[in-house]
Write a protein that holds these residues in place. Structure first.
Motif, mmCIF file in Angstrom:
data_model
loop_
_atom_site.group_PDB
_atom_site.id
_atom_site.type_symbol
_atom_site.label_atom_id
_atom_site.label_comp_id
_atom_site.label_asym_id
_atom_site.label_seq_id
_atom_site.Cartn_x
_atom_site.Cartn_y
_atom_site.Cartn_z
ATOM 1 N N ALA A 171 19.246 4.563 -1.067
ATOM 2 C CA ALA A 171 17.968 3.871 -0.902
ATOM 3 C C ALA A 171 17.812 3.292 0.490
ATOM 4 N N ALA A 215 16.305 5.863 3.892
ATOM 5 C CA ALA A 215 15.090 6.574 3.507
ATOM 6 C C ALA A 215 14.771 7.673 4.511
ATOM 7 N N SER A 216 14.274 8.798 3.995
ATOM 8 C CA SER A 216 14.020 9.935 4.873
ATOM 9 C C SER A 216 12.692 9.766 5.599
ATOM 10 N N ARG A 236 8.958 10.292 6.858
ATOM 11 C CA ARG A 236 7.759 10.660 6.118
ATOM 12 C C ARG A 236 7.095 11.847 6.812
ATOM 13 N N GLN A 241 -0.523 9.196 4.892
ATOM 14 C CA GLN A 241 -0.834 8.302 3.767
ATOM 15 C C GLN A 241 -2.125 7.549 4.018
ATOM 16 N N VAL A 266 -1.504 11.880 0.876
ATOM 17 C CA VAL A 266 -1.552 11.070 -0.349
ATOM 18 C C VAL A 266 -2.684 10.063 -0.198
ATOM 19 N N GLU A 304 -4.638 6.838 -1.786
ATOM 20 C CA GLU A 304 -4.665 5.757 -2.764
ATOM 21 C C GLU A 304 -6.045 5.137 -2.786
ATOM 22 N N LYS A 326 -3.691 -3.479 3.804
ATOM 23 C CA LYS A 326 -2.477 -2.674 3.903
ATOM 24 C C LYS A 326 -2.363 -2.054 5.282
ATOM 25 N N GLU A 361 6.682 3.889 9.591
ATOM 26 C CA GLU A 361 6.559 4.825 8.484
ATOM 27 C C GLU A 361 6.274 4.163 7.154
ATOM 28 N N GLY A 362 6.655 2.907 7.010
ATOM 29 C CA GLY A 362 6.440 2.210 5.749
ATOM 30 C C GLY A 362 5.008 1.737 5.563
ATOM 31 N N ILE A 380 9.572 -2.557 -0.728
ATOM 32 C CA ILE A 380 8.796 -1.865 0.307
ATOM 33 C C ILE A 380 8.776 -2.664 1.604
ATOM 34 N N ASN A 381 8.350 -3.927 1.529
ATOM 35 C CA ASN A 381 8.211 -4.687 2.768
ATOM 36 C C ASN A 381 9.555 -5.116 3.344
ATOM 37 N N GLY A 441 12.236 -1.660 3.096
ATOM 38 C CA GLY A 441 11.699 -0.531 3.851
ATOM 39 C C GLY A 441 11.698 0.785 3.099
ATOM 40 N N LEU A 442 11.666 0.737 1.770
ATOM 41 C CA LEU A 442 11.575 1.981 1.005
ATOM 42 C C LEU A 442 10.154 2.537 1.126
ATOM 43 N N PRO A 443 9.984 3.858 0.968
ATOM 44 C CA PRO A 443 8.655 4.438 1.164
ATOM 45 C C PRO A 443 7.656 4.026 0.075
ATOM 46 N N GLN A 444 6.371 4.112 0.445
ATOM 47 C CA GLN A 444 5.295 3.838 -0.510
ATOM 48 C C GLN A 444 5.198 4.992 -1.503
ATOM 49 N N SER A 445 4.577 4.741 -2.638
ATOM 50 C CA SER A 445 4.244 5.762 -3.645
ATOM 51 C C SER A 445 5.455 6.536 -4.158
ATOM 52 N N ILE A 465 11.362 6.185 -6.618
ATOM 53 C CA ILE A 465 12.525 5.294 -6.569
ATOM 54 C C ILE A 465 12.077 3.845 -6.680
ATOM 55 N N GLY A 510 1.709 1.540 -4.679
ATOM 56 C CA GLY A 510 1.089 2.742 -4.126
ATOM 57 C C GLY A 510 1.268 3.998 -4.956
ATOM 58 N N PHE A 570 12.312 9.957 -3.189
ATOM 59 C CA PHE A 570 11.664 9.250 -2.082
ATOM 60 C C PHE A 570 10.334 9.883 -1.696
#
Lengths: 343, 442
Positions: free
Chosen positions: A17, A20-21, A23, A27, A55, A57, A67, A74-75, B282-283, B286-290, B293, B371, B388
């Motif tokens: 986790a 993270a890869s 993007r 978005q 994507v 939303e 947002k 990337e986040g 997320i914030n 730093g994990l991705p949106q939508s 996971i 998201g 992810f």
């Protein structure tokens, strides 16, 4: 022991986790009015380009811009859809988080229409009619009184004696603002109530405007906080009801709804584009310039969105109900040259 | 002391007034109970009935067989059959080919009173993309005339499902009676049929203009990924926490406090977990949106209290004599728990876990904030990288579809509800089965 295995895999996932890869898809977030258009563009973009489908939303213009202004990287999202212009306070909030170069793209216009059950009476409205029907207080013989009107015949002698019932968008919708501004307020001024409100509030124009757009609370005007499908369902159960819809929604349900004219003009993509039909608003999307070149496909998506084959008068967006922008060429140049706000 | 009148009333053969009253009360109560059950059943039947009524047709779709000519002049001017070069021909170029193919077929059948544009609109807008992909994958087809099966437009499809008829087509801007006549002619000729549509389960979502092509593929994958994450995290964490609290922890102020908080957490509205997920995962992390996971992590937090409470209850129900016997023959405390108590409590733990998962599967509110309530067309990759990638979830897809303008999405939303209900029924049935098979009564 399987228990140990489980714990290890759980641990492995938490480790993964943190790494993270990158993007690789665009978005987008924001206005639910722009959502169907953005979805149509995203779909066509994914089909015809080598980039993945963006994507999209929903969640509303304000939520999307919030947002958008959360920062760079990337986040965060790349594009915010909005059914109104970005506010100065939002530009400031953006700047505080490092989002300074914003490209504003106007994609076209959205018409707001008044529609009722297909088998019911048809109407030819003016803003005055709506003000008299829905306002909390109206002017009678030069004095402000609580709205006494019960049927459409009370409002305008030419109308049938059908009970008043209106389904208007709730206050969280951008459509509500346009409805208040271009219909109720216009009617308020035309009936002379505006001057009375102004006098009652000590010549304060802002307070008078606020008093004008206060709708009656006795159940005649119903706020719909959901979407247009809810408004349609309400009209199906109360055939006397008249609802406020987006033009695109009406165009998709012409077998159930009939549209009313406003000030003598029938709403259509043509009459809105020419400016004859009064109740419309521009639609936008905002792009983070700093993300162009970092997120693959972002520039291409923006250019594709405003290209003639998509946003032009014969494109799929116009077919769905978007009123094409006569200034589309200027917008295309703006996107190509990546001109940001304030330049 | 003789009193014949009272003797008669005390006979056990004849019920006295009080007995009659008690019997009547009992009968009444049974009737109330039955009425309550029937009221519940009626509500269920109405709900399921209306969903089935609206949604069953979502599993069928109308297809049209067309012979498409693929001219080299339009699709591959260079003539080198290089897919990279051929990509320049977009779906805008392919759509008229399909239209002309259908036009030719209608001419053959003698249907002439229909405009070119109307013919084009009978075909789903998805078809051009399918044809383009097919041609790009098989460049040698260029120059030939190939049979190609396409989806019919949502309104034509609605006609065969009873949603559209000639009267409504007269009023509808998006379909004309001429198109319906043409569709009937095609059906008679065997070129059009309405049959089971696997695409509804496997295809990704589609935009508002092509309801006929929208499917649940991405949503089902997203839901599965999230359930996987929840299972992998919530089960070990929940079970370990409960074993410690139940078997090892001393009873003092701190464990009482923890216990109260766990019960509290179980009652916290799910949207709160969404806010937490946005802030932390997320914030901050730093994990991705939508991404599934994040959805999985949020739902894990939501499911944990349910699992802990169920696990503790089933550990409690294992009689102390088992533990005492194990300890008595010299087992350590941990051996007693893992060799004897845990296996006996396992059915209860699994039941609690499955019910927690089922609850998480139907959750929309927390996903709104991270998201996942979005339009996603790309399938996520296989796990673990796919966790992810952006995805949606089943309840989210239902929510999205109910907001769309085209009436064909009502049918698809109900179809999606059927799928969600099926998943829930299967999960709950497994829970019941596990309990029946392995539960031991003491």
């Amino acid at each position: 022991m399987s228990f140990a295995k489980l714990s290890v895999s759980a641990l492995a996932m938490t480790v993964a986790a943190t790494a993270a890869s990158a993007r690789d898809q665009v978005q987008v977030a924001g206005s639910s009015t722009v959502l169907p258009y953005a979805a149509i563009v995203a779909e066509a973009f994914g089909e015809n380009f080598d980039f993945p489908t963006p994507v999209v939303e929903s969640g509303g213009s304000s939520a999307g811009l919030k947002k958008f202004c959360e920062g760079l990287g990337e986040g965060t999202i790349d594009v915010a859809n909005a059914s109104r212009k970005i506010k100065d306070s939002e530009i400031k909030a953006c700047a505080e988080n490092g989002v300074t170069d914003i490209i504003e793209v106007q994609i076209g216009y959205d018409g707001i229409v008044f529609a009722s059950d297909i088998n019911g009476e048809s109407f030819e409205f003016t803003p005055e009619d709506w003000f008299l029907a829905l306002s909390d207080k109206v002017a009678v013989d030069g004095a402000l009184v609580d709205n006494p009107n019960k049927t459409w015949a009370d409002v305008n002698a030419n109308f049938p004696a059908q009970p008043l019932a209106a389904f208007v968008p709730g206050t969280k919708h951008g459509t509500r603002e346009v409805f208040e501004d271009k219909v109720i307020l216009a009617g308020c001024e035309a009936t002379g109530a505006f001057d009375l409100f102004k006098a009652a509030n000590g010549d304060d124009k802002k307070a008078a405007e606020k008093a004008c757009i206060a709708l009656r609370t006795d159940g005649v005007s119903v706020d719909i906080d959901g979407d247009y499908t809810e408004t349609l369902a309400r009209i199906e159960s109360n055939k006397d009801g008249i609802g406020v819809f987006g033009l695109a929604f009406y165009e998709n349900n012409t077998d159930k709804l009939q549209v009313a004219t406003m000030s003598g003009v029938t709403p259509s993509t043509e009459s809105i584009a020419s400016g004859e039909y009064p109740v419309s608003r521009p639609l936008f999307f905002y792009v983070k310039k700093a993300h162009i070149g970092v997120i693959p496909g972002l520039q291409e998506y923006a250019e594709f969105f405003v290209s003639e084959e998509i946003a032009g008068p014969d494109g799929p967006l116009a077919e769905y109900g978007l009123v094409a922008d006569p200034e589309l060429e200027a917008t295309q140049e703006l996107v190509a040259s990546q001109n940001t706000l304030g330049m | 002391m003789t009193a014949p009148s009272t003797a008669a009333s005390t006979s056990i053969m004849v019920a006295d007034a009080r007995t009659l009253k008690r019997n009547a009360a009992e009968k009444r109560f049974r009737a109330y109970g039955l009425a309550a059950i029937f009221a519940g059943l009626l509500a269920l039947v109405l709900l399921v009935g209306s969903i089935l009524n609206n949604g069953a047709s979502a599993f069928k779709q109308t297809f049209i067989q067309i012979d498409v000519t693929l001219p080299e002049s339009k699709l591959d001017k260079s003539g080198v059959r290089d897919p990279e070069v051929m990509k320049k021909a977009t779906t805008v170029t392919y759509a008229p080919l399909l239209r002309d193919g259908l036009m030719a077929k209608l001419d053959e059948l003698g249907v002439t009173d229909i405009e070119k544009k109307e013919v084009g609109n009978m075909i789903s807008k998805e078809a051009a993309a399918q044809l383009r992909n097919h041609v790009l994958a098989n460049p040698n087809l260029i120059g030939q005339t190939i049979p190609f099966e396409v989806l019919a437009n949502g309104r034509i499809d609605g006609f065969f499902k009873g949603r559209v008829d000639f009267a409504s087509a007269e009023l509808d801007k998006n379909v004309s009676p001429a198109q319906l006549n043409a569709a009937l002619a095609l059906e008679d000729a065997g070129s059009l049929e309405t049959r089971f549509n696997l695409g509804f389960l496997t295809a990704p979502d589609a935009s508002d203009q092509r309801p006929e092509a929208a499917g649940l593929g991405v949503a089902i994958l997203g839901s599965l990924y999230m359930m996987g994450v929840v299972l992998l995290l919530a089960l070990p964490i929940g079970v370990t926490a409960s074993i410690y609290l139940e078997e090892f922890a001393p009873t003092n102020r701190w464990t009482d406090l923890i216990e109260v908080n766990i019960s509290n957490l179980a009652a916290v509205p799910s949207i709160v977990f969404g806010i937490l997920g946005l802030a932390i995962f997320i914030n901050f992390a730093g994990l991705p949106q939508s991404a599934p996971i994040v959805g999985g992590l949020v739902l894990t937090l939501m499911t944990l209290p349910t699992i802990i409470i169920a696990t503790r209850a089933s550990l409690k129900s294992v009689p102390p004599s088992i533990r005492d016997a194990a300890l008595g023959v010299g087992a350590s405390k941990m051996q007693a728990v893992f060799h004897h108590v845990l296996p006996l409590a396992a059915p209860g733990i699994l039941t609690g876990t499955i019910i927690g998962l089922a609850q998480a599967l139907g959750e929309t509110a927390p996903l709104l904030l991270i998201g996942m309530v979005a339009f996603v067309r790309e399938y996520p990759a296989g796990p673990p990288e796919g966790l992810f990638d952006p995805a949606t979830a089943l309840p989210v897809q239902i929510y999205n579809w109910t907001q769309r303008a085209d009436p064909a999405f009502v049918e698809r939303a109900s179809g999606a509800i059927i799928i969600l209900l099926l998943f829930l029924i299967v999960m709950n049935a497994i829970a019941v089965m596990l309990r029946r098979r392995f539960e031991r009564r003491w």
